[in-house]
Design a protein around this motif. Structure first.
Motif, PDB file in Angstrom:
ATOM      1  N   GLY A  53       5.214   0.423   0.901  1.00  0.00           N
ATOM      2  CA  GLY A  53       5.375  -0.536   2.030  1.00  0.00           C
ATOM      3  C   GLY A  53       3.701  -1.230   2.078  1.00  0.00           C
ATOM      4  O   GLY A  53       3.409  -1.523   3.166  1.00  0.00           O
ATOM      5  N   TYR A  54       3.228  -1.582   0.965  1.00  0.00           N
ATOM      6  CA  TYR A  54       1.832  -2.106   0.966  1.00  0.00           C
ATOM      7  C   TYR A  54       1.700  -3.387   1.826  1.00  0.00           C
ATOM      8  O   TYR A  54       2.373  -4.233   1.721  1.00  0.00           O
ATOM      9  N   ARG A  55       0.944  -3.248   3.015  1.00  0.00           N
ATOM     10  CA  ARG A  55       0.657  -4.466   3.917  1.00  0.00           C
ATOM     11  C   ARG A  55       1.891  -5.004   4.472  1.00  0.00           C
ATOM     12  O   ARG A  55       2.004  -6.088   4.558  1.00  0.00           O
ATOM     13  N   LYS A  56       3.167  -4.576   4.290  1.00  0.00           N
ATOM     14  CA  LYS A  56       4.448  -5.361   4.649  1.00  0.00           C
ATOM     15  C   LYS A  56       4.287  -5.550   6.073  1.00  0.00           C
ATOM     16  O   LYS A  56       4.734  -6.616   6.475  1.00  0.00           O
ATOM     17  N   LYS A  57       3.630  -4.743   7.117  1.00  0.00           N
ATOM     18  CA  LYS A  57       3.636  -5.173   8.379  1.00  0.00           C
ATOM     19  C   LYS A  57       2.907  -6.537   8.407  1.00  0.00           C
ATOM     20  O   LYS A  57       3.381  -7.309   9.380  1.00  0.00           O
ATOM     21  N   VAL A  58       1.604  -6.854   7.809  1.00  0.00           N
ATOM     22  CA  VAL A  58       0.768  -7.617   8.110  1.00  0.00           C
ATOM     23  C   VAL A  58       1.851  -9.038   7.130  1.00  0.00           C
ATOM     24  O   VAL A  58       1.870 -10.111   7.629  1.00  0.00           O
TER      25      VAL A  58
END
Length: 312
Positions: A53-58
């Motif tokens: 989930g690499y930087r998925k929120k960003v």
């Protein structure tokens, strides 16, 4: 400028003995054929997107705020394509260690360069403003296949010593002349009698204390560097936008578009006209090619200060 291949089979950047094992590992990976590299990229995409989930929120927040009119389904489609583009960028950049110029020419087409060449032929240097679109490392490497004039790449050095040397190597082996950001003025003055293409990636976020200009960009108040405006005003240079889009996996097209002519001596302009023109052009490009932008970057981490209303 005559473009050259990397002639020495074991050419490498200047590294310390402790850095050599990582170099030879990356060099070995670069020698793998494209189908193998893209298979690895697909695996890396699954790992980064679904597992880590690499930087998925960003990425998700950036997309939602930039495209408020798109549906959740449309945004997820862009999000997934962005992550696959990102892992492709990684393996394609590694491939630049050993990629022949002839292969690069097959994979990167261009149009609109005659607009830039026309100015160069008149005896002036030009500013070319780009962004983190498509594979900007391919865009930089392909420059000397497009222009017959010298190309300067203005860049900010990386903090990691190994990757600083590694990126300098892959960016420089195709003929582009790398110039540290702090040396830009000195370099332009030294070569002021020559026609050169001066390239800058102008979409980074300035440190909060260095912000000089805010504008509306993708529905958000956004700070931009204004160095390109200062160079254009100081050296009376015309400016162009360069965008890059995917044609298909592993293949790209670069397009040059006019931004502003050289400023006229004595003519008053609005504040930071080049930065504003670039922001508008980049916004339109991203809206047409949304998955090609670098959405994992924390582009909107700074908030514009609220000015106090004057007391009555």
């Amino acid at each position: 400028m005559q473009q050259t291949e990397s002639t020495a089979p074991f050419a490498r950047p200047a590294l310390t003995p402790g850095q050599l094992p990582l170099w030879w590992l990356l060099k070995g990976i670069s020698l793998l054929p494209f189908p193998v590299l893209y298979a690895f990229s697909t695996f890396l995409y699954v790992l980064l997107y679904y597992v880590v989930g690499y930087r998925k929120k960003v990425v998700r927040q950036n997309l939602e705020r930039s495209f408020p009119d798109k549906s959740a389904e449309e945004l997820r489609k862009i999000e997934k394509q962005f992550f696959l583009n990102l892992t492709d960028l990684i393996v394609e950049s590694l491939k630049l260690v050993s990629l022949p110029v002839s292969e690069l020419r097959k994979r990167v087409g261009s149009k609109g360069q005659e607009l830039v060449e026309r100015q160069l032929a008149n005896g002036t240097s030009v500013l070319v403003l780009g962004a983190h679109l498509g594979n900007w490392e391919y865009m930089s490497a392909a420059g000397n296949s497009i222009f017959s004039f010298p190309i300067d790449g203005i860049y900010k050095p990386l903090a990691n010593p190994f990757f600083e040397e590694f990126m300098k190597f892959i960016r420089g082996r195709f003929g582009i002349h790398l110039v540290r950001m702090k040396d830009t003025l000195r370099h332009i003055i030294r070569h002021k009698t020559e026609s050169r293409v001066i390239t800058l990636l102008t979409d980074q976020t300035p440190p909060f204390g260095e912000i000089q200009y805010w504008t509306s960009f993708l529905h958000q108040e956004t700070p931009f560097y204004v160095g390109a405006d200062k160079l254009r005003a100081s050296f009376k240079l015309p400016a162009f936008f360069v965008g890059m889009r995917h044609v298909k996996r592993g293949y790209y097209e670069i397009e040059f578009q006019e931004l502003l002519p050289a400023p006229v001596v004595g003519e008053k302009e609005e504040d930071h006209p080049l930065t504003e023109a670039f922001a508008c052009k980049l916004e339109r490009w991203i809206e047409e090619n949304p998955a090609d932008y670098l959405w994992s970057h924390k582009r909107w981490k700074h908030k514009r200060p609220v000015r106090a209303s004057p007391e009555s």
